[in-house]
Design a protein around this motif. Structure first.
Motif, PDB file in Angstrom:
ATOM      1  N   ARG A   1       3.388   4.838   9.323  1.00 49.92           N
ATOM      2  CA  ARG A   1       1.937   5.001   9.950  1.00 49.92           C
ATOM      3  C   ARG A   1       1.818   4.990  11.519  1.00 49.92           C
ATOM      4  NH1 ARG A   1      -2.051   1.439   6.262  1.00 49.92           N
ATOM      5  NH2 ARG A   1      -0.258  -0.024   6.492  1.00 49.92           N
TER       6      ARG A   1
ATOM      7  N   THR B   1       1.308  -3.826  -0.718  1.00 53.79           N
ATOM      8  CA  THR B   1       2.510  -3.486  -0.120  1.00 53.79           C
ATOM      9  C   THR B   1       3.661  -4.757  -0.350  1.00 53.79           C
ATOM     10  OG1 THR B   1       1.488  -2.152   1.372  1.00 53.79           O
ATOM     11  CG2 THR B   1       3.604  -2.697   1.947  1.00 53.79           C
TER      12      THR B   1
ATOM     13  N   ALA C   1       6.221   0.404   6.009  1.00 54.46           N
ATOM     14  CA  ALA C   1       4.578   1.068   6.079  1.00 54.46           C
ATOM     15  C   ALA C   1       4.396   1.089   7.692  1.00 54.46           C
ATOM     16  CB  ALA C   1       3.560  -0.114   5.534  1.00 54.46           C
ATOM     17  N   ARG C   2       4.596   0.167   8.543  1.00 57.90           N
ATOM     18  CA  ARG C   2       4.316   0.295   9.813  1.00 57.90           C
ATOM     19  C   ARG C   2       4.897   1.610  10.495  1.00 57.90           C
ATOM     20  NH1 ARG C   2       6.213   1.473  14.485  1.00 57.90           N
ATOM     21  NH2 ARG C   2       8.244   0.213  13.867  1.00 57.90           N
TER      22      ARG C   2
ATOM     23  N   ARG D   1       1.499   2.583  13.556  1.00 53.27           N
ATOM     24  CA  ARG D   1       0.713   1.494  14.241  1.00 53.27           C
ATOM     25  C   ARG D   1       1.599   0.083  14.472  1.00 53.27           C
ATOM     26  NH1 ARG D   1      -4.561   0.336  10.657  1.00 53.27           N
ATOM     27  NH2 ARG D   1      -3.203   1.281   9.300  1.00 53.27           N
TER      28      ARG D   1
END
Lengths: 324, 324
Positions: A173, A255, A169-170, A175
């Motif tokens: 994205r 998540t 997910a990081r 971030r």
């Protein structure tokens, strides 16, 4: 020497002296279980852009290919014995790519046992593609199955849940998060829970590994066993990095619970089982109970059902496609 | 039900009641040889645009995947027992593609024996990719190897040589030839020589199947055995369609001798072997002799060495790439 002969030479040391591999010179291997044992066979494939990022280090891609398969052997209580590899290397890979990939496999053969006994190297114009067949051994008749969980059993998991999915997910994205190095390591080199799986033989009523997410894989176990699982979300074990991520963005709990690539084990223990003895081998947490019925229910700390917008996805990197 | 569950259901009948497959519900299978037998394991992968044309019928792609692996089992003298499949279907495949592909596999399981016991279905944005692990059985210690040919042995092949390569050459150049239907059938559904391979146990000193071309695969056998092979090109058995193609364009003899995808067996027989008895099982032709030395020499009908511009390619469809 052409490209394929070079690669064959690269894989030769990975046979580690296994006589049935015939030095990879025969296009076939010979294998039989030791007397009183069964062979356990599993096969998982990984594709660039779906199961790993094309820019992941080739060593860890080799290791991950090993570990997604070793994790299946772990869930069955098996001891690794032999592997067959089909490899389509990335068309744009430099000369160091295949050696690094093979080194990742070799290091895991050293760490977890077994030998490469065969395979095939092909060319492709598409993304890199690797398929591994992993063969383990169990004492005859003792393979742990997905089927077998009973109402009243404890729902247990090994290790911590959601780290790999938080890394993905990081990365998608862009971030940065606290503990990113830990999360990345968990995604790149998951820990196959072989010792725990072997310790669960004769004790666990059912087990599987978590590749598609806790909720989805526990759901498969429930379907196969004909029972329902009720999980207390607050009991799901988290790494410090995952806990910090959720503290910063509570929506990430979804998540964690449904993300894939944990490669931990989820299993059913009879209530009288000695969880502490198992936990001496590998961290084990009781997160709920099996009940009569079907499906997986999540409860929040106040005991209320927790609704998720999805129950898991096939593989996060390519989820737009895999979920189609 | 998602795409992957649909496909899993499609493959379920292919387990054909094999108990160790656990209905494909367990992510792992259990298998052991019968007492007194060894398991023989092989793994070949095929990629769209390299090993098959993307517009080949999906039934025959399923059949070809089976047969390239069955052919390896045949060369070892093994009886088919079990298969594990990793499949990445073409991203643009219509809804009928996977069922037709599975039907091709199912028909071959009926024809040649064995059962699907596991596998993995993944998504890809690239070309279709299929990897199969094939497992056969031989009486313990009887697997036929590539190593073992001796000076004085006969060089023998089954069936006819070069048909598949002529089909590929025709398809790449777009010119019709006489007998094209026969050549296409040989490319799309090669005949695994299982009965012959089993008959060769205890008789042949060495064997392998011809996937990369007669000269290249015989060359591997020579390297493994530490001998040289001398072939009389005029003895290499041709189908009527291949003979007509060569009559029309003599340069095609090179395509026949070095082209891939025959999936016939090339093997070493002691000179006293009863070739006629073997030929009662499957067509067998003696095409030359093994001698001391190394390499493969081709002789024309006048006994002079025949020079080829290449000694074989990896796979004709993608030769510009595979030969890199």
């Amino acid at each position: 020497m052409n490209e394929f002969e070079t690669i064959a030479r690269l894989f030769l040391p990975l046979t580690r002296g296994e006589p049935g591999a015939f030095g990879l010179g025969d296009d076939a291997a010979v294998l039989s279980p030791r007397p009183g044992f069964d062979l356990v066979l599993t096969k998982d494939a990984i594709v660039a852009g779906v199961h790993f990022f094309p820019d992941d280090p080739p060593e860890t891609i080799g290791a991950k290919l090993m570990r997604v398969n070793l994790s299946d052997l772990a869930a069955k209580g098996a001891v690794p014995r032999a592997f067959l590899l089909a490899a389509a290397f990335p068309p744009d890979a430099g000369p160091g790519w295949a050696p690094a990939f093979a080194a990742g496999i070799g290091a895991d053969l050293e760490a977890f046992g077994g030998a490469l006994i065969g395979g095939d190297t092909v060319s492709t114009r598409g993304p890199a593609f690797f398929s591994l067949t992993a063969i383990g051994e169990v004492p005859a008749g003792t393979m742990i199955r997905r089927r077998g969980a009973r109402a009243g059993d404890l729902v247990c998991v090994s290790g911590t849940i959601g780290d790999a999915a938080l890394h993905v997910a990081r990365k998608l994205r862009g971030r940065a998060v606290r503990g990113e190095a830990h999360l990345a390591a968990r995604y790149l080199k998951p820990e196959p829970r072989l010792a725990l799986g072997q310790a669960l033989r004769g004790i666990a009523h059912a087990a599987c590994d978590i590749s598609d997410g806790l909720v989805a894989d526990l759901g498969h176990l429930c379907t196969q066993s004909g029972v329902r699982a009720v999980i207390e979300a607050g009991l799901v074990p988290l790494s410090p990095a995952a806990a910090a991520s959720i503290a910063a963005d509570p929506a990430l709990v979804e998540t964690v619970l449904t993300g894939g690539d944990d490669y931990e084990l989820v299993f059913a223990l009879p209530p009288e089982a000695d969880v502490a003895a198992l936990a001496a081998v590998t961290p084990v947490t009781v997160i709920g109970r099996f009940e009569p019925g079907q499906g997986v229910e999540l409860r929040d700390p106040s005991g209320l059902p927790l609704q998720l917008t999805r129950t898991g996805w096939q593989h996060p990197v390519g989820r737009d496609e895999a979920g189609a």
